[in-house]
Design a protein around this motif. Structure first.
Motif, mmCIF file in Angstrom:
data_model
loop_
_atom_site.group_PDB
_atom_site.id
_atom_site.type_symbol
_atom_site.label_atom_id
_atom_site.label_comp_id
_atom_site.label_asym_id
_atom_site.label_seq_id
_atom_site.Cartn_x
_atom_site.Cartn_y
_atom_site.Cartn_z
ATOM 1 N N UNK A 349 -30.025 1.365 -43.973
ATOM 2 C CA UNK A 349 -30.417 2.719 -44.395
ATOM 3 C C UNK A 349 -31.563 3.236 -43.536
ATOM 4 N N UNK A 350 -32.533 2.358 -43.234
ATOM 5 C CA UNK A 350 -33.661 2.753 -42.384
ATOM 6 C C UNK A 350 -33.183 3.151 -40.989
ATOM 7 N N UNK A 351 -32.245 2.392 -40.423
ATOM 8 C CA UNK A 351 -31.818 2.629 -39.046
ATOM 9 C C UNK A 351 -30.875 3.821 -38.910
ATOM 10 N N UNK A 352 -29.974 4.011 -39.871
ATOM 11 C CA UNK A 352 -28.868 4.944 -39.664
ATOM 12 C C UNK A 352 -28.894 6.189 -40.537
ATOM 13 N N UNK A 472 -22.929 -10.481 -32.826
ATOM 14 C CA UNK A 472 -22.486 -9.465 -31.867
ATOM 15 C C UNK A 472 -22.225 -8.126 -32.549
ATOM 16 N N UNK A 473 -21.671 -8.152 -33.774
ATOM 17 C CA UNK A 473 -21.437 -6.895 -34.505
ATOM 18 C C UNK A 473 -22.764 -6.255 -34.914
ATOM 19 N N UNK A 478 -26.840 -1.952 -34.262
ATOM 20 C CA UNK A 478 -28.188 -1.538 -33.852
ATOM 21 C C UNK A 478 -28.118 -0.527 -32.702
ATOM 22 N N UNK A 479 -27.229 -0.776 -31.730
ATOM 23 C CA UNK A 479 -27.082 0.149 -30.600
ATOM 24 C C UNK A 479 -26.421 1.455 -31.023
ATOM 25 N N UNK A 480 -25.687 1.420 -32.126
ATOM 26 C CA UNK A 480 -25.054 2.633 -32.644
ATOM 27 C C UNK A 480 -26.099 3.673 -33.038
ATOM 28 N N UNK A 481 -27.269 3.215 -33.506
ATOM 29 C CA UNK A 481 -28.343 4.134 -33.883
ATOM 30 C C UNK A 481 -28.725 5.038 -32.721
ATOM 31 N N UNK A 491 -26.385 5.491 -23.620
ATOM 32 C CA UNK A 491 -26.209 4.977 -24.982
ATOM 33 C C UNK A 491 -24.742 4.653 -25.281
ATOM 34 N N UNK A 492 -23.834 5.483 -24.730
ATOM 35 C CA UNK A 492 -22.405 5.227 -24.926
ATOM 36 C C UNK A 492 -21.988 3.914 -24.270
#
Length: 590
Positions: A349-352, A472-473, A478-481, A491-492
């Protein structure tokens, strides 16, 4: 370290716990770690240039060492000789009631055998009356030790109990005598009063499933809840509604705060916050300090401490502090699935949550704000916990996404209504029409959840996931943020590379596992099962008197998820079969 020092130090502390749990350092090594920690503590008082440069490293090593030492202390075995696999007369008291099975009511208890006192699981017949905290009990019990699983894919119940410092199981069939206690501790008195409230709920005229739902959603008691109801919540992805979590604590805090603000003048508004915090801690004490409850109470308290001190609240500091406090009290909690899921959900919740909210239009009214936040918070929490859910439970339903979006907005009203119903029952205020109204609402609620759970088309079982895939997921999430915050080439590519790495790991694990062939003989109850694995396919030969559903649940599905089986078939053999010859081996079926 400068941005989130407490969170990073807690991560070092957690790594220390994992290290000790993996390598099991002996006393000699632990003494060495203690000496190093003391040396680091002393060095921190010296303000030299060199020590200042490596201060961050020293703090990390210090917290890592603290994690190692504390977990060593929490893992010390019980040193006693209890005769097992025989009947003994024991005296015991219960410390907690657990979920009942088809045959037994289960309790955690402290038993006395001769001069030895030990923690034990206590099993009594399902039709026996409830045990309470006000009595000592004496009975003849069959003492056993939890058995290690036959194969690695099965749940290690013995190891699970060991983490709770329980080494024995006591099976009692009859002749339980009792004597009233006069030495109840304060905590035991609270537990007994909670049990009294649960009995009051049982005496109401509401339907059985409504009573069990009320006990679960407010008093954290699911011990007698029907298996079909629990399964509906699991399959629909709404089981978090039954676990007292941050949502419940925040709603109950908000309800009490709302009432306090109506009674306290505006200039004393800060006392409304203080009284509300005291109330949720008393509520947490009453229902038992579960992981999610304790985490929620600590985080809420830290948050409002910042508010009262007129400082900017920091969610990560609150999360790290609550994890640190829980793990200092008991490092074994780190390996509890509920602990991991609870903290991952908050971290997600904090990240996304805020990045996802930017893709919605401006919430200019309460209704929009409720809908948008429900969607983003649910999606954030589900994404963050998905790897762990697949790792531990090996199943996922796509309907859970829609179910959370639709059901969660109404859960606030359900929790408030349930809390008020509990208060009415506690104070003995019996309003028949309110009981009927609540019963009708909950029955409609449970039917809605059952409807979502019955969507078999989107329910996937036996999903394989190992620790490398989980890591890995989590990196990809994390990189999705960053990708959500700013959609650009860098970023992509980072996110795509993370996904590709996961796919490579998964394909590699599938190839390695599918090259293996094995034949196993499984013992289940009084039956034997033979499994023959070739590549990604398996065949299970079960005896015709075996309980097919239970074999599927406890043998076949765990095996398929562990061995990455894509297709399996079940064949029956007569119960009278004594031996089976396969290849060069003879398998004894008796």
């Amino acid at each position: 370290m400068n941005k989130e020092p407490l969170l990073i130090l807690v991560l070092y502390f957690i790594l220390g716990i994992f290290f000790q749990d993996t390598f099991l350092l002996g006393k000699g090594w632990i003494y060495g770690v203690i000496i190093i920690n003391v040396g680091i503590l002393i060095s921190l008082f010296f303000n030299t240039y060199f020590l200042h440069k490596i201060k961050v490293i020293l703090l990390g090593i210090l917290f890592f060492g603290i994690g190692v030492v504390l977990h060593f202390c929490n893992s010390l075995p019980q040193k006693m000789a209890i005769a097992v696999n025989k009947n003994e007369t024991i005296v015991f008291k219960i410390s907690q009631k657990l979920n009942s099975t088809e045959k037994y009511k289960k309790y955690e208890g402290i038993a006395q055998l001769g001069k030895n006192s030990f923690n034990s699981m206590v099993y009594i017949p399902k039709n026996h009356e409830e045990l309470d905290y006000e009595h000592y009990y004496k009975a003849e019990a069959y003492i056993a030790q939890p058995q290690q699983p036959q194969y690695d894919f099965q749940f290690n119940y013995a190891h699970y109990l060991k983490r709770k410092n329980i080494d024995y199981q006591a099976y009692i069939s009859k002749n339980i005598s009792s004597i009233e206690r006069n030495d109840l501790s304060f905590i035991e008195q609270i537990k007994q009063y909670r049990a009294h409230v649960l009995k009051k709920i049982d005496k109401t005229e509401m339907s059985g499933s409504t009573k069990e739902f009320l006990k679960g959603i407010i008093l954290a008691d699911r011990t007698e809840m029907e298996a079909t109801t629990v399964q509906d919540f699991n399959r629909s992805g709404l089981v978090h509604l039954l676990a007292i979590s941050g949502t419940h604590i925040v709603i109950i805090f908000g309800l009490f705060y709302f009432l306090m603000t109506r009674c306290i003048p505006l200039q004393f508004r800060k006392y409304a916050i203080i009284f509300s915090l005291v109330f949720i801690w008393l509520f947490a004490l009453f229902i038992g300090f579960g992981n999610s409850v304790l985490r929620s109470c600590i985080m809420l308290s830290v948050y409002f401490m910042f508010v009262l001190l007129q400082r900017k609240p920091d969610l990560l500091h609150s999360l790290a502090l609550s994890a640190f406090i829980i793990l200092i009290l008991d490092t074994q909690q780190l390996f509890d699935v509920g602990f991991q899921l609870s903290f991952m959900a908050v971290l997600g919740i904090f990240l996304l949550n805020q990045p996802l909210l930017k893709y919605f239009s401006r919430a200019d009214n309460y209704f929009k704000k409720l809908i948008f936040n429900t969607i983003t918070i649910s999606l954030s929490a589900q994404l963050a916990t998905l790897p762990l859910v697949l790792y531990y439970f090996h199943q996922f339903s796509f309907v859970s996404i829609a179910a959370n979006f639709i059901i969660i907005p109404f859960s606030e009203l359900i929790i408030v209504f349930s809390f008020l119903m509990t208060l009415l029952i506690v104070f003995g205020l019996d309003f028949g029409f309110i009981d009927k109204l609540y019963d009708g609402v909950i029955q409609l609620f449970l039917k809605s959840i059952h409807w979502f759970a019955s969507a078999d088309m989107v329910f996937i079982k036996n999903i394989s996931m190992n620790l490398m895939e989980v890591i890995s997921v989590l990196i990809a999430i994390y990189l999705l943020r960053a990708l959500i915050l700013k959609l650009n080439f860098k970023n992509s590519m980072n996110f795509i590379i993370a996904v590709l790495v996961f796919m490579m790991i998964r394909i590699g694990c599938n190839i390695i596992e599918n090259q293996k062939e094995e034949v196993l003989l499984h013992s289940f109850s009084k039956n034997k099962i033979i499994s023959i694995k070739k590549g990604s396919k398996a065949c299970f030969w079960i005896q015709d008197k075996a309980d097919r559903e239970k074999v599927l649940q406890f043998i076949i599905e765990p095996y398929c998820s562990s061995r990455r089986i894509d297709h399996f078939e079940i064949k029956q053999i007569p119960f009278s079969t004594k031996k089976i010859v396969f290849g060069d081996h003879v398998y004894d079926m008796k």
